[in-house]
Structure formats: C-alpha cells, structure tokens
Design a protein around this motif. Structure first.
Motif, short mmCIF file in Angstrom:
data_model
loop_
_atom_site.label_atom_id
_atom_site.label_comp_id
_atom_site.label_asym_id
_atom_site.label_seq_id
_atom_site.Cartn_x
_atom_site.Cartn_y
_atom_site.Cartn_z
N TRP A 1 0.80 -1.23 -0.06
CA TRP A 1 0.09 -0.11 0.01
C TRP A 1 0.90 1.35 0.08
N ALA B 1 2.21 1.90 -3.37
CA ALA B 1 1.25 2.30 -4.40
C ALA B 1 0.85 3.68 -4.09
N GLN B 2 0.66 4.26 -2.71
CA GLN B 2 0.20 5.44 -2.57
C GLN B 2 1.32 6.52 -3.01
N GLU C 1 3.65 6.16 -5.44
CA GLU C 1 3.44 6.19 -6.91
C GLU C 1 2.05 7.10 -7.24
N ARG C 2 0.97 6.83 -6.68
CA ARG C 2 -0.18 7.74 -6.86
C ARG C 2 0.12 9.17 -6.84
N GLU D 1 2.78 10.60 -9.58
CA GLU D 1 2.02 10.96 -10.69
C GLU D 1 1.05 12.06 -10.57
N LYS D 2 0.13 12.14 -9.55
CA LYS D 2 -0.75 13.13 -9.37
C LYS D 2 -0.15 14.47 -9.45
#
Ligand code: Q46
Ligand code: ZN
Ligand code: ZN
Length: 316
Positions: free
Chosen positions: A29, A32-33, A35-36, A39-40
C-alpha cells in the motif's frame, strides 16, 4: 483486527484512512500511495533520473527503498554535516546510509562539508555570527546549496526529499501562524525548475503520516538512525508537530485535511499574485551560478566568504 483486503491479522490500523492492513498489504500500500502522488503531482517519470537526499533517517531511506521497488532510477546523496551530539550523529547516519546503498547495490554520492569547504556546519555557524542556536539556518542553507549543485552537476532531472505529512503540516502551521506568503507560495509537493540553474524538487511522501513511515521502515527491516539530530531538540518544528499530534489524537485525519485543504486552496488560485513576484525576483549568483532571490552573490556564497572571526586586527 483483520486486514480489510485479505482477512489476515492486521499489523496496522490507519484511523485517518479507516484502513487496517496485514504486513504484506501494508508493504504494498505505501509504495502504491507514493506512486499515486508522484503521478498526481507530476513529480517525475520512470525515464527521468532521480537524486534522493538521504540523511540516514527512516523517511529518506524508506523513500529510496520505495522508489527502487517502483522501478525508478534513483541514486542517493548523503551530506556529511560533521554533527556529533555526543553520540556520533553524523558518523552513525553516514555508516547506515552507506550500508543501505552497498547492500542493495545502489549508487550513493557523499559530500563531506568539512572536506569540501574546510569547516563543519558548527564551525561555520560560530564564525558567521549566525549563533549557536542558528546552526539549523546555516545547515539548511548549506544543504540546499549542495543538493541543488550535486543534482545539476550529476545531470539529475529531479531532487527528492523524504518530507512526510507531519513535516509538511508542521511547516504549514508555522508559515500560517506567521502568515509568511513567500514560504506559503513555495510550499508544494513539487517545485518546478522554472529558472536556469534550479533543479526540480519533489516530496513524494508529503501525504504519508510519519507514523506509517516508521512502520514501513520497521517492517522492511531498514536500519536507520533512531535519534534525531541533536539540534532538532527544542526546535519550532518539533513544537508544532506536538501541537498537531494533540489535534490528531482528538480528530483523526486532522493533519491530512489541514495539508490537503491548503493544496486545494493553492490550486484554486490563492497566493497566485505573490507566486509571480517570487519568480520575478530570482537571479543567478555570479560566484556559484545557483539561483538566488537578490542580485549579487547568493546567501551561501556570502556566508562562506565571511572572514574568520577575530582574524583581522581591531581597527583595520
Ligand atoms: S540536520 Fe541540520 Fe536539521 Fe540538524 S542542524 Fe538543524 S537543520 S536539525 S533537518
Ligand atoms: Zn492483507
Ligand atoms: Zn553562490
């Protein structure tokens, strides 16, 4: 308590996210967070070269670990400040950072302030009349200078730091209590290199709680320096973090919403006029070529050019 994804025993319950996870799902998690957010906020891409400023602490080493796991081209930069604090703070942090890099076959740049400039941070602080208690301002200025220089010279596209949500919320609280528009304008998950000589800067962990980063480092078996830098004791940041912790204990999610609301307000145009003024005011330092807010030598070059205290006879 059970993991919401697989029903195994949960190792962490993240109240602000209303999310309990087992070890495996938590260790998936966090990257993944991250990476989010990369990108954001358009921090960097897989094709770009990333320089991670590592201090030997849990956040920066974990960030490096996460970026490598995500497949980014991430090298490290360790700046030896020459701070002892009675327990060999710099020695310990350098040893653990070098061990981390060696064990994973990662490339680490080491810049030793004393070897490079002939003085430790403490000596510079004593010499420049910035005062013992102002060691952090000398240290911050020196680190920013070295980080930008190393990133530029190494051809890196972006410099990243391990600032977590607690760091960002504490900085925001301090800047808000003082209503410092210049600092509020520049506080952002990513700062574009909008001036020659500036390298893009990003904080991929800016939305992750410090507590969750500590859990990540522990569960990944990352060896880091537990002690804070001795100069951090009694600092404003620690004081504001304490206040925010009290708030968070009563209102889970308060830190996150404080920070996210600020980002939303900024995205909505708050502080925009000041932002333009800030950019207009940047100049290039004639001595080192790095950007500076006033014409002439930058603050770092002026600090390093100051004569040694007492070296000139009185009256001259
Ligand atoms: S390392 Fe340097 Fe910090 Fe230590 S001397 Fe102050 S600024 S507290 S992030
Ligand atoms: Zn699970
Ligand atoms: Zn300069």
């Amino acid at each position: 308590m059970r993991c919401v994804k697989c029903g195994q025993k949960a190792v962490i319950n993240m109240r602000p996210h209303k999310l309990a996870l087992c070890q495996d799902h938590f260790l998936e998690w966090i990257p993944a967070q991250t990476e989010r957010f990369i990108e954001k906020y358009r921090m960097f891409s897989l094709q770009e070269r990333v320089l991670v400023a590592v201090s030997g602490g849990k956040d920066s080493l974990s960030l490096w670990d996460i970026l490598v796991r995500l497949g980014y081209q991430a090298d490290g930069l360790y700046i030896c400040l020459g701070i002892d604090g009675g327990f060999g703070y710099s020695d310990q942090s350098q040893r653990l950072t070098e061990k981390f890099a060696l064990e994973r076959g990662l490339r680490l740049h080491v810049v030793d302030v004393a070897k490079e400039y002939g003085e430790t941070i403490i000596q510079i602080a004593g010499r420049t009349h910035r005062g013992f208690e102002k060691t952090c301002s000398v240290c911050g200025l020196t680190k920013r200078h070295i980080m930008n220089r190393t990133a530029r010279q190494g051809g890196y596209h972006v410099l990243v730091t391990g600032h977590n949500l607690d760091d960002e919320a504490a900085t925001l609280l301090s800047n808000t209590l003082n209503w410092s528009p210049g600092y509020l304008v520049r506080q952002s998950p990513v700062l574009e290199a909008d001036q020659p000589g500036l390298v893009r800067k990003a904080k991929p962990l800016c939305r992750i709680y410090e507590r969750d980063m500590a859990a990540y480092a522990l569960l990944r078996g990352i060896e880091y320096v537990y002690e804070e830098c001795p100069y951090a004791v009694g600092s404003n940041t620690i004081f504001y973090k304490g206040l925010l912790n009290q708030l968070e204990a009563q209102r889970p999610g308060a830190k996150l919403s404080f920070y996210l609301s600020f980002l939303q307000a900024k995205a909505g145009g708050l502080f925009a006029p000041q932002a333009d003024q800030e950019i207009d005011r940047l100049h290039t330092c004639p001595s080192c070529g790095q950007p500076t807010t006033a014409p002439g030598d930058c603050a770092f070059c002026r600090m390093m050019a100051k004569p040694v205290q007492g070296s000139a006879p009185p009256g001259l």
